[in-house]
Scaffold this active site. Sequence first.
Site, PDB file in Angstrom:
ATOM      1  CG  ASN A  66      -1.812  -1.228   1.284  1.00 55.35           C
ATOM      2  OD1 ASN A  66      -1.632  -2.044   2.176  1.00 55.35           O
ATOM      3  ND2 ASN A  66      -2.722  -1.389   0.329  1.00 55.35           N
TER       4      ASN A  66
ATOM      5  CG  ASP B 279      -7.453   0.323  -1.905  1.00 58.88           C
ATOM      6  OD1 ASP B 279      -7.362   0.529  -3.139  1.00 58.88           O
ATOM      7  OD2 ASP B 279      -7.696   1.228  -1.073  1.00 58.88           O
TER       8      ASP B 279
ATOM      9  CB  ILE C 291       0.374   6.281   2.382  1.00 56.41           C
ATOM     10  CG1 ILE C 291       1.815   6.532   2.829  1.00 56.41           C
ATOM     11  CG2 ILE C 291      -0.286   5.223   3.261  1.00 56.41           C
ATOM     12  CD1 ILE C 291       1.925   7.328   4.115  1.00 56.41           C
ATOM     13  CB  CYS C 292      -3.112   3.072  -0.988  1.00 53.03           C
ATOM     14  SG  CYS C 292      -4.800   2.769  -1.530  1.00 53.03           S
ATOM     15  CG  LEU C 293      -4.769   5.368   5.532  1.00 55.67           C
ATOM     16  CD1 LEU C 293      -5.020   3.900   5.897  1.00 55.67           C
ATOM     17  CD2 LEU C 293      -3.788   5.985   6.532  1.00 55.67           C
TER      18      LEU C 293
END
EC number: 2.3.2.23
Length: 204
Positions: free
Chosen positions: A78, A122, A85-87
């Site tokens: 992620n 994701d 950052i994928c958040l």
Amino acid sequence: MQRASRLKKELHMLAIEPPPGITCWQEKDQVADLRAQILGGANTPYEKGVFTLEVIIPERYPFEPPQVRFLTPIYHPNIDSSGRICLDILKLPPKGAWRPSLNIATVLTSIQLLMAEPNPDDPLMADISSEFKYNKIAFLKKAKQWTEAHARQKQKADEEELGTSSEVGDSEESHSTQKRKARPLGGMEKKFSPDVQRVYPGPS
């Protein structure tokens, strides 16, 4: 200005009651430019690593989320090679979940949790995500290697320097006719501790 007053309160709380394994401070007295460090969690491939992050606070904060990226390279599905950052809480609705009631401590704690519990469904890095799902042993090995190479680099440098100093000392002693008592070496690395509290300057 709402951003300045909000930041002052948040940095004060981060200084006196930091989340475990997390520290955050202003960079060179710049109001909107922060740095944070997250200690890799136990029983994860990031254990004993210290990961530095850049935290940029937008003018419309807290109505817009902070912009956060890793400065320390990390092998994670992620987090991409540039540190993005994928958040969900780092994005505004409808695609994200940021809301003004959240804060910097919440963001950093969520990133710390993401490090311990990656979300391969994701991903930002599809190849690492696939490896995490279908070849966990290989993922853990590479993630540990990256931690050793990047997040513990200073510790290795200090150990090498101390080793060199010891070798020089042994060489000198072998050529001496007198026995000398060893002196304690200074300059040992200060270990990262989540209990250490720092003084954070408030915004000007």
